[in-house]
Design a protein around this motif. Sequence first.
Motif, PDB file in Angstrom:
ATOM      1  N   ARG A 104     -46.853 -15.063-137.866  1.00  0.00           N
ATOM      2  CA  ARG A 104     -46.415 -15.751-136.650  1.00  0.00           C
ATOM      3  C   ARG A 104     -47.526 -16.649-136.101  1.00  0.00           C
ATOM      4  O   ARG A 104     -47.886 -16.630-134.925  1.00  0.00           O
ATOM      5  CB  ARG A 104     -45.965 -14.758-135.582  1.00  0.00           C
ATOM      6  CG  ARG A 104     -44.562 -14.205-135.804  1.00  0.00           C
ATOM      7  CD  ARG A 104     -44.107 -13.364-134.634  1.00  0.00           C
ATOM      8  NE  ARG A 104     -44.217 -14.076-133.372  1.00  0.00           N
ATOM      9  CZ  ARG A 104     -44.358 -13.488-132.189  1.00  0.00           C
ATOM     10  NH1 ARG A 104     -44.418 -12.165-132.112  1.00  0.00           N
ATOM     11  NH2 ARG A 104     -44.432 -14.203-131.081  1.00  0.00           N
TER      12      ARG A 104
ATOM     13  N   ILE B 170     -36.764 -22.807-136.134  1.00  0.00           N
ATOM     14  CA  ILE B 170     -36.029 -21.919-135.210  1.00  0.00           C
ATOM     15  C   ILE B 170     -34.531 -21.920-135.530  1.00  0.00           C
ATOM     16  O   ILE B 170     -33.695 -21.812-134.635  1.00  0.00           O
ATOM     17  CB  ILE B 170     -36.278 -22.316-133.739  1.00  0.00           C
ATOM     18  CG1 ILE B 170     -36.000 -23.816-133.508  1.00  0.00           C
ATOM     19  CG2 ILE B 170     -37.705 -21.970-133.330  1.00  0.00           C
ATOM     20  CD1 ILE B 170     -36.086 -24.229-132.052  1.00  0.00           C
ATOM     21  N   GLN B 171     -34.195 -22.037-136.813  1.00  0.00           N
ATOM     22  CA  GLN B 171     -32.795 -22.044-137.223  1.00  0.00           C
ATOM     23  C   GLN B 171     -32.099 -20.715-136.942  1.00  0.00           C
ATOM     24  O   GLN B 171     -30.867 -20.639-136.902  1.00  0.00           O
ATOM     25  CB  GLN B 171     -32.688 -22.379-138.719  1.00  0.00           C
ATOM     26  CG  GLN B 171     -33.201 -23.774-139.087  1.00  0.00           C
ATOM     27  CD  GLN B 171     -32.430 -24.883-138.389  1.00  0.00           C
ATOM     28  OE1 GLN B 171     -31.213 -24.797-138.258  1.00  0.00           O
ATOM     29  NE2 GLN B 171     -33.134 -25.910-137.952  1.00  0.00           N
ATOM     30  N   ASN B 172     -32.873 -19.670-136.746  1.00  0.00           N
ATOM     31  CA  ASN B 172     -32.284 -18.351-136.478  1.00  0.00           C
ATOM     32  C   ASN B 172     -31.740 -18.224-135.057  1.00  0.00           C
ATOM     33  O   ASN B 172     -30.973 -17.305-134.754  1.00  0.00           O
ATOM     34  CB  ASN B 172     -33.325 -17.261-136.714  1.00  0.00           C
ATOM     35  CG  ASN B 172     -34.549 -17.431-135.828  1.00  0.00           C
ATOM     36  OD1 ASN B 172     -35.067 -18.541-135.684  1.00  0.00           O
ATOM     37  ND2 ASN B 172     -35.029 -16.343-135.248  1.00  0.00           N
ATOM     38  N   LEU B 173     -32.109 -19.141-134.171  1.00  0.00           N
ATOM     39  CA  LEU B 173     -31.632 -19.083-132.796  1.00  0.00           C
ATOM     40  C   LEU B 173     -30.203 -19.603-132.693  1.00  0.00           C
ATOM     41  O   LEU B 173     -29.796 -20.465-133.475  1.00  0.00           O
ATOM     42  CB  LEU B 173     -32.535 -19.929-131.883  1.00  0.00           C
ATOM     43  CG  LEU B 173     -33.994 -19.488-131.706  1.00  0.00           C
ATOM     44  CD1 LEU B 173     -34.719 -20.444-130.764  1.00  0.00           C
ATOM     45  CD2 LEU B 173     -34.086 -18.064-131.185  1.00  0.00           C
TER      46      LEU B 173
ATOM     47  N   ARG C 110     -27.184 -21.934-131.533  1.00  0.00           N
ATOM     48  CA  ARG C 110     -27.249 -23.385-131.446  1.00  0.00           C
ATOM     49  C   ARG C 110     -27.633 -23.865-130.049  1.00  0.00           C
ATOM     50  O   ARG C 110     -28.521 -24.728-129.908  1.00  0.00           O
ATOM     51  CB  ARG C 110     -25.903 -23.990-131.856  1.00  0.00           C
ATOM     52  CG  ARG C 110     -25.888 -25.516-131.769  1.00  0.00           C
ATOM     53  CD  ARG C 110     -24.586 -26.089-132.278  1.00  0.00           C
ATOM     54  NE  ARG C 110     -24.582 -27.548-132.141  1.00  0.00           N
ATOM     55  CZ  ARG C 110     -23.577 -28.309-132.542  1.00  0.00           C
ATOM     56  NH1 ARG C 110     -22.506 -27.768-133.099  1.00  0.00           N
ATOM     57  NH2 ARG C 110     -23.653 -29.619-132.392  1.00  0.00           N
TER      58      ARG C 110
ATOM     59  N   ARG D 145     -31.215 -23.127-129.360  1.00  0.00           N
ATOM     60  CA  ARG D 145     -32.066 -23.974-130.201  1.00  0.00           C
ATOM     61  C   ARG D 145     -32.165 -25.385-129.629  1.00  0.00           C
ATOM     62  O   ARG D 145     -33.256 -25.960-129.542  1.00  0.00           O
ATOM     63  CB  ARG D 145     -31.503 -23.997-131.623  1.00  0.00           C
ATOM     64  CG  ARG D 145     -32.364 -24.784-132.611  1.00  0.00           C
ATOM     65  CD  ARG D 145     -31.891 -24.594-134.033  1.00  0.00           C
ATOM     66  NE  ARG D 145     -30.572 -25.155-134.280  1.00  0.00           N
ATOM     67  CZ  ARG D 145     -29.502 -24.462-134.595  1.00  0.00           C
ATOM     68  NH1 ARG D 145     -29.557 -23.134-134.673  1.00  0.00           N
ATOM     69  NH2 ARG D 145     -28.341 -25.063-134.835  1.00  0.00           N
TER      70      ARG D 145
ATOM     71  N   PRO E 164     -41.419 -22.112-132.542  1.00  0.00           N
ATOM     72  CA  PRO E 164     -41.187 -20.660-132.747  1.00  0.00           C
ATOM     73  C   PRO E 164     -42.028 -19.775-131.826  1.00  0.00           C
ATOM     74  O   PRO E 164     -42.029 -18.550-132.008  1.00  0.00           O
ATOM     75  CB  PRO E 164     -41.597 -20.444-134.213  1.00  0.00           C
ATOM     76  CG  PRO E 164     -41.767 -21.795-134.805  1.00  0.00           C
ATOM     77  CD  PRO E 164     -42.145 -22.690-133.690  1.00  0.00           C
TER      78      PRO E 164
END
Length: 370
Positions: A88, A112-115, A117, A120, A160
């Motif tokens: 991290r 930050i594609q895991n957040l 939409r 993000r 991130p």
Amino acid sequence: MLLSLDRVCIRYAATASGSGERAAVDGVSFGLAHGQIGVLIGPSGCGKTSLLRAIAGLEPLADGRIALGEEVLGDADQRLHLPPEARRIGMVFQDYALFPHLSVAQNVAFGIQNLPRAQREERVADLLELVGLSGAARRAPHQLSGGQQQRIALARALAPAPRLLLLDEPFSSLDVDLRERLAQELRAILKKTGTTALFVTHDQLEAFALGDVIGVMNRGRLDQWDDAYHLYHRPATRFVADFIGHGVFTPARIVAGENGAGPRVRTPLGDFRDLEECPVPSAYAHGECEVLLRADDIIHDDASPVKACIERKAFRGSEFLYTLRLASGEQVLAHVPSHHDHQLGEWIGIRAEVEHVVTFARELPTPQPV
């Protein structure tokens, strides 16, 4: 401390065949507190980028330990090496490393594609506003200037919310004026976000503009880890004294004071007194030493009995940097206001105003081969 390095060593193969090793980093220890900005500075090949890469997890440790908060990132004794993706840690490179086929907003959102939409998009918008690029979200990176592209890279690294941000000479390809301005803007952004960061540069002005604490590296070792004021006025080693700022080393002698007074440093420019941290005369053989004279320690004064000949001069806008030669042969430097435009070969009066007396052992001349 958030970041802690303890006796870190990094070694590379000394030859192309892999036989033998050389130490790129040798026994480096320092710490960074939460929200602090650290800078590593030094000449090319001193090990500062290797050290940054080791913190990022891109180089294994040959010895020592690196920890981030309570988590150990690497420990040579325990053969522990946390991979880069698990640390991290954000990183900003010299060449920006932006994706040319993605828009500015898509570049910032890459990590930050895991957040969700909506979250993000809000994070990207906040960061673009922070770096002053709110109106450029849909543009391609190549449509922006070098300074703007560097801000995109910074926003992407911050997206991130890394525990630590590493920056490897991010302004090296930019012109001098833009570099100084971006350094000040970067510091403001990092302070506003409370980001802990470690920055690598070879530029002293960048280091001074950015760093809460600055480390001067020399041949793989950390000579001094301190704030800019103490690096300049209280250098721990001769290398730091020579590397930071403009100055020369002038032969001197430490002599005992009279009638109970403290020691004095006797120089070609007179005796320096008020030596709060100066060694006693016995610190050097026969008191013989060299004193560091900064360019701002030497004052142009026509009324002074001490005269010096101008050997070189460099125009710097508001001032000249004069290289002067005393009648006794010693060389000194002086910052002189630019309206004092004296000619090469001219003799001018000078005097010393030294508030911080710094001495080192006198260097013996290198023997010449017969």
